[in-house]
Design a protein around this motif. Structure first.
Motif, PDB file in Angstrom:
ATOM      1  N   ALA A 200      94.566  -1.130 -15.738  1.00  0.00           N
ATOM      2  CA  ALA A 200      95.852  -1.168 -16.442  1.00  0.00           C
ATOM      3  C   ALA A 200      96.461   0.229 -16.539  1.00  0.00           C
ATOM      4  CB  ALA A 200      95.670  -1.773 -17.831  1.00  0.00           C
ATOM      5  N   LYS A 201      95.652   1.209 -16.906  1.00  0.00           N
ATOM      6  CA  LYS A 201      96.164   2.570 -17.027  1.00  0.00           C
ATOM      7  C   LYS A 201      96.579   3.136 -15.680  1.00  0.00           C
ATOM      8  CE  LYS A 201      94.033   4.188 -21.317  1.00  0.00           C
ATOM      9  NZ  LYS A 201      93.171   5.217 -21.939  1.00  0.00           N
ATOM     10  N   ALA A 202      95.820   2.796 -14.615  1.00  0.00           N
ATOM     11  CA  ALA A 202      96.178   3.282 -13.284  1.00  0.00           C
ATOM     12  C   ALA A 202      97.539   2.745 -12.846  1.00  0.00           C
ATOM     13  CB  ALA A 202      95.101   2.884 -12.278  1.00  0.00           C
ATOM     14  N   HIS A 203      97.955   1.621 -13.405  1.00  0.00           N
ATOM     15  CA  HIS A 203      99.268   1.048 -13.101  1.00  0.00           C
ATOM     16  C   HIS A 203     100.328   1.458 -14.128  1.00  0.00           C
ATOM     17  CE1 HIS A 203      96.895  -1.470 -10.406  1.00  0.00           C
ATOM     18  NE2 HIS A 203      98.029  -1.869  -9.829  1.00  0.00           N
ATOM     19  N   GLY A 204      99.985   2.424 -14.965  1.00  0.00           N
ATOM     20  CA  GLY A 204     100.940   2.906 -15.966  1.00  0.00           C
ATOM     21  C   GLY A 204     101.085   1.983 -17.151  1.00  0.00           C
ATOM     22  N   GLY A 205     100.149   1.036 -17.321  1.00  0.00           N
ATOM     23  CA  GLY A 205     100.251   0.068 -18.400  1.00  0.00           C
ATOM     24  C   GLY A 205      99.212   0.267 -19.478  1.00  0.00           C
ATOM     25  N   SER A 206      98.980  -0.808 -20.238  1.00  0.00           N
ATOM     26  CA  SER A 206      98.047  -0.735 -21.361  1.00  0.00           C
ATOM     27  C   SER A 206      97.389  -2.085 -21.542  1.00  0.00           C
ATOM     28  CB  SER A 206      98.778  -0.345 -22.644  1.00  0.00           C
ATOM     29  OG  SER A 206      99.728  -1.344 -23.004  1.00  0.00           O
ATOM     30  N   ILE A 207      96.302  -2.080 -22.303  1.00  0.00           N
ATOM     31  CA  ILE A 207      95.599  -3.315 -22.644  1.00  0.00           C
ATOM     32  C   ILE A 207      95.129  -3.199 -24.081  1.00  0.00           C
ATOM     33  CG2 ILE A 207      93.394  -2.462 -21.756  1.00  0.00           C
ATOM     34  CD1 ILE A 207      92.712  -5.367 -21.000  1.00  0.00           C
ATOM     35  N   CYS A 208      95.209  -4.294 -24.822  1.00  0.00           N
ATOM     36  CA  CYS A 208      94.770  -4.278 -26.216  1.00  0.00           C
ATOM     37  C   CYS A 208      94.294  -5.663 -26.606  1.00  0.00           C
ATOM     38  CB  CYS A 208      95.892  -3.810 -27.140  1.00  0.00           C
ATOM     39  SG  CYS A 208      97.292  -4.947 -27.207  1.00  0.00           S
ATOM     40  N   VAL A 209      93.649  -5.718 -27.777  1.00  0.00           N
ATOM     41  CA  VAL A 209      93.172  -6.987 -28.327  1.00  0.00           C
ATOM     42  C   VAL A 209      94.099  -7.393 -29.455  1.00  0.00           C
ATOM     43  CG1 VAL A 209      91.269  -8.172 -29.493  1.00  0.00           C
ATOM     44  CG2 VAL A 209      90.788  -6.434 -27.748  1.00  0.00           C
ATOM     45  N   GLU A 210      94.521  -8.673 -29.441  1.00  0.00           N
ATOM     46  CA  GLU A 210      95.336  -9.207 -30.528  1.00  0.00           C
ATOM     47  C   GLU A 210      94.629 -10.406 -31.136  1.00  0.00           C
ATOM     48  OE1 GLU A 210      99.314 -10.101 -29.412  1.00  0.00           O
ATOM     49  OE2 GLU A 210      99.844  -8.000 -28.955  1.00  0.00           O
ATOM     50  N   GLU A 211      94.746 -10.499 -32.467  1.00  0.00           N
ATOM     51  CA  GLU A 211      94.130 -11.616 -33.172  1.00  0.00           C
ATOM     52  C   GLU A 211      95.015 -12.855 -33.044  1.00  0.00           C
ATOM     53  OE1 GLU A 211      92.282 -12.573 -37.616  1.00  0.00           O
ATOM     54  OE2 GLU A 211      93.483 -10.773 -37.233  1.00  0.00           O
ATOM     55  N   ILE A 212      94.377 -14.023 -32.955  1.00  0.00           N
ATOM     56  CA  ILE A 212      95.108 -15.289 -32.875  1.00  0.00           C
ATOM     57  C   ILE A 212      94.945 -16.018 -34.202  1.00  0.00           C
ATOM     58  CG2 ILE A 212      95.227 -17.531 -31.740  1.00  0.00           C
ATOM     59  CD1 ILE A 212      94.281 -16.252 -29.211  1.00  0.00           C
ATOM     60  N   PRO A 213      96.032 -16.414 -34.838  1.00  0.00           N
ATOM     61  CA  PRO A 213      95.904 -17.176 -36.086  1.00  0.00           C
ATOM     62  C   PRO A 213      95.077 -18.442 -35.873  1.00  0.00           C
ATOM     63  CG  PRO A 213      98.180 -16.473 -35.746  1.00  0.00           C
ATOM     64  CD  PRO A 213      97.433 -16.173 -34.479  1.00  0.00           C
ATOM     65  N   GLY A 214      94.152 -18.674 -36.757  1.00  0.00           N
ATOM     66  CA  GLY A 214      93.298 -19.845 -36.638  1.00  0.00           C
ATOM     67  C   GLY A 214      92.014 -19.587 -35.886  1.00  0.00           C
ATOM     68  N   GLY A 215      91.830 -18.376 -35.340  1.00  0.00           N
ATOM     69  CA  GLY A 215      90.594 -18.037 -34.648  1.00  0.00           C
ATOM     70  C   GLY A 215      90.821 -17.769 -33.183  1.00  0.00           C
ATOM     71  N   GLY A 216      89.956 -16.968 -32.597  1.00  0.00           N
ATOM     72  CA  GLY A 216      90.069 -16.632 -31.193  1.00  0.00           C
ATOM     73  C   GLY A 216      90.609 -15.231 -30.989  1.00  0.00           C
ATOM     74  N   ALA A 217      90.797 -14.875 -29.745  1.00  0.00           N
ATOM     75  CA  ALA A 217      91.286 -13.539 -29.399  1.00  0.00           C
ATOM     76  C   ALA A 217      92.168 -13.638 -28.172  1.00  0.00           C
ATOM     77  CB  ALA A 217      90.123 -12.589 -29.138  1.00  0.00           C
ATOM     78  N   ALA A 218      93.069 -12.675 -28.062  1.00  0.00           N
ATOM     79  CA  ALA A 218      93.933 -12.575 -26.885  1.00  0.00           C
ATOM     80  C   ALA A 218      93.851 -11.156 -26.359  1.00  0.00           C
ATOM     81  CB  ALA A 218      95.370 -12.934 -27.241  1.00  0.00           C
ATOM     82  N   LEU A 219      93.590 -11.040 -25.067  1.00  0.00           N
ATOM     83  CA  LEU A 219      93.627  -9.737 -24.400  1.00  0.00           C
ATOM     84  C   LEU A 219      94.976  -9.647 -23.710  1.00  0.00           C
ATOM     85  CD1 LEU A 219      89.989  -9.839 -23.182  1.00  0.00           C
ATOM     86  CD2 LEU A 219      90.953  -8.011 -24.565  1.00  0.00           C
ATOM     87  N   VAL A 220      95.750  -8.606 -24.085  1.00  0.00           N
ATOM     88  CA  VAL A 220      97.141  -8.492 -23.656  1.00  0.00           C
ATOM     89  C   VAL A 220      97.298  -7.255 -22.783  1.00  0.00           C
ATOM     90  CG1 VAL A 220      99.542  -8.332 -24.410  1.00  0.00           C
ATOM     91  CG2 VAL A 220      97.880  -9.622 -25.789  1.00  0.00           C
ATOM     92  N   VAL A 221      97.785  -7.471 -21.579  1.00  0.00           N
ATOM     93  CA  VAL A 221      98.037  -6.378 -20.628  1.00  0.00           C
ATOM     94  C   VAL A 221      99.544  -6.272 -20.433  1.00  0.00           C
ATOM     95  CG1 VAL A 221      97.642  -5.501 -18.304  1.00  0.00           C
ATOM     96  CG2 VAL A 221      95.841  -6.812 -19.473  1.00  0.00           C
ATOM     97  N   ARG A 222     100.067  -5.069 -20.565  1.00  0.00           N
ATOM     98  CA  ARG A 222     101.495  -4.838 -20.304  1.00  0.00           C
ATOM     99  C   ARG A 222     101.615  -3.869 -19.142  1.00  0.00           C
ATOM    100  NH1 ARG A 222     101.352  -5.218 -26.007  1.00  0.00           N
ATOM    101  NH2 ARG A 222     102.594  -6.989 -26.773  1.00  0.00           N
ATOM    102  N   LEU A 223     102.331  -4.293 -18.110  1.00  0.00           N
ATOM    103  CA  LEU A 223     102.525  -3.484 -16.906  1.00  0.00           C
ATOM    104  C   LEU A 223     104.010  -3.159 -16.771  1.00  0.00           C
ATOM    105  CD1 LEU A 223     100.270  -5.592 -14.530  1.00  0.00           C
ATOM    106  CD2 LEU A 223      99.655  -3.454 -15.700  1.00  0.00           C
TER     107      LEU A 223
END
Length: 517
Positions: free
Chosen positions: A490-513
């Motif tokens: 992600a960083k090599a493409h000038g972007g980012s990645i982070c973890v976001e919480e999901i209401p009700g349980g679970g996780a989301a990995l979010v990549v922005r390019l």
């Protein structure tokens, strides 16, 4: 040294009318008093001759009394001193009492600071034919005062020139001293720095700027807050404490208490020091990350070497199989094997390039196709494990520039990570494991979101999961490399990645390019 004869008793105010024994006793008493006085005393006639001097005067003049009496003042003290004092003697002869002080240079005694008092001397007949001169030598006192003033001036210059803040607060909770550094540090107006300013005025100024302490209630009356803060400051024990101001400035306060209760406070701005410490920690962390990535690169280089040899055989055999199966019902399957073998080769090369942080290829990429490639194998594995798999990929996504193979590898890793999280989740009534892969266009980027309804990631681990070799899986079930490589891509493409919480349980990995400019 012999006793100093006084003028004619009839000239003294206390002399009796007949000049008898009582007058003589008074004169003797007066002479004893004057000879014992710590001041120098003399009586000078109108023609500027000494008609009386006390013992202190004679000792200062370094002459016998008999030699001084009848001597002209100029002959004793010199023209310069006499010329300076004569005008004041004239005023005394005219009836004025004159008080002056200052530095003067004596021929025998050097430079001295003297306080003179010229007093008219009246005879019984009422004539002012002489004046009395009282002299107090204040040289030592004046030198101490000048030294103290010089020290104060030097101290003021030092305090005004230093960046640190300094203030001194008396036992009465009033300001004794405050340097400009203290006023600047807290944004106080210059008038508050005047000695005698109540400590309460500084606190009111801060309260009116809404600078409250965490434990203070903004609804409490201002004067109650002021009184409590003044009491806290005046009873604060000596030592050090840190304060973070609303603008983020970190100030260290050091307090010393003098025996009389006076507080000496010094203030240092630690903001730059704290920033430098954070920068050093970040540099050390980056160095450790680079060391770990170097270890990953070495590991993957060995893995690539071991895999490439059998992979080359598989690729060659799949090509032959595809040629032989051409025109038969097995042709489509053989072609899939060939394409999969080629993609395995590209994935190994992509892993190695990512670990070494080589810049990706900058080609126009159809992100929908790259995601589809990444899902080609992982999605099917997820479905076989009983996981509901869904995608939300709009048809009109903008293109980006990058490396399609690396992005496909990123998608595969994220889906594999979600599948592993769901595999470790205990089934619950009415719960079914789900993975959602969604793409959406933003104003300046394209967002890839891989979400699951598993146990989620605790807040304290949401940054650590991207560290190389960090894993929450049991021993033998994870390497801790996947998400680290995802961040690298992600960083090599000038972007980012982070973890976001999901209401009700679970996780989301979010990549922005980022989208091309």
């Amino acid at each position: 040294m012999s006793s100093t004869p006084l003028p004619n008793p009839e000239a003294m105010p206390d002399a009796g009318p007949d000049g008898g024994p009582d007058a003589g006793a008074d004169v003797a008493l007066l002479r004893g008093v004057l000879d014992s006085a710590p001041a120098r005393v003399c009586v000078v006639s109108r023609d500027r001759r000494y008609i009386y001097v006390n013992r202190e005067f004679a000792e200062f003049a370094q002459r016998p009394v008999e030699e001084i009496l009848g001597m002209r003042t100029r002959d004793l003290v010199g023209e310069e001193v006499a010329g300076r004092l004569d005008p004041h003697g004239d005023r005394a002869l005219a009836g004025d009492v004159v008080n002056i002080e200052g530095w003067i240079d004596y021929r025998r005694n050097g430079r001295r600071f003297i306080a003179w008092t010229f007093t008219p001397f009246r005879t019984v007949a009422g004539r002012r034919d002489a004046f009395i001169l009282f002299m107090r030598d204040l040289t030592d006192q004046k030198l101490r005062e000048e030294e103290a003033e010089a020290n104060r001036t030097q101290l003021r210059a030092i305090l005004e020139g230093i960046a640190d803040g300094v203030n001194i607060v008396g036992p009465d909770a009033r300001l004794v001293l405050a340097n400009p550094g203290f006023l600047r540090m807290y944004g106080f107006p210059p008038q508050l720095g005047a000695p005698g300013t109540p400590l309460a005025d500084f606190i009111r100024h801060r309260l009116r700027r809404a600078e409250l302490r965490p434990e203070e209630d903004p609804c409490e009356p201002e004067e109650a807050l002021v009184l409590r803060r003044v009491a806290d400051i005046m009873t604060r024990p000596p030592g050090r404490l840190e304060e973070t101001r609303p603008d983020g400035t970190v100030i260290e306060l050091r307090t010393e208490r003098l025996p009389d209760g006076t507080l000496v406070n010094t203030y240092s701005d630690l903001t730059l020091r704290r920033d430098a410490e954070r920068a050093r920690r970040a540099s050390r962390d980056a160095l450790r990350r680079n060391e770990r990535l170097s270890a990953i690169a070495s590991l993957l280089a060995g893995v690539a070497h071991e895999i490439n040899n059998p992979l080359a055989v598989v690729a060659a055999q799949s090509l032959l199989l595809a040629e032989e199966a051409e025109g038969t019902p097995l042709a489509e399957r053989a072609e899939k094997v060939r394409r999969a073998a080629e993609r395995c080769g590209r994935i190994v090369a992509s892993l190695l390039a990512s670990a070494r942080q080589k810049p990706p290829k900058r080609e126009k990429v159809d992100l929908r196709a790259a995601v589809a490639t990444g899902l080609d194998l992982t999605a099917e594995v997820a479905r076989e494990a009983g996981i509901e798999f869904a995608t939300d990929i709009p048809p009109d996504l903008p293109g980006i520039r990058g490396d399609a193979d690396q992005l496909a590898h990123l998608v595969g890793n994220l889906v594999g990570n979600a599948r592993a999280a769901l595999a470790g989740t205990a089934p619950q009534p009415g719960w079914r494991p789900r993975i959602l892969v969604r793409l959406r266009a933003m104003s300046d980027a394209v967002e890839l979101r891989v979400a699951d309804n598993g146990p989620g990631i605790p807040p304290e681990l949401r940054e650590r999961v991207f560290d190389p070799f960090f894993t929450t899986k049991p021993d033998g079930e994870g390497t801790g490399v996947g998400l680290s490589l995802c961040r690298t891509i992600a960083k090599a493409h000038g972007g980012s990645i982070c973890v976001e919480e999901i209401p009700g349980g679970g996780a989301a990995l979010v990549v922005r390019l980022p989208r091309p400019a």
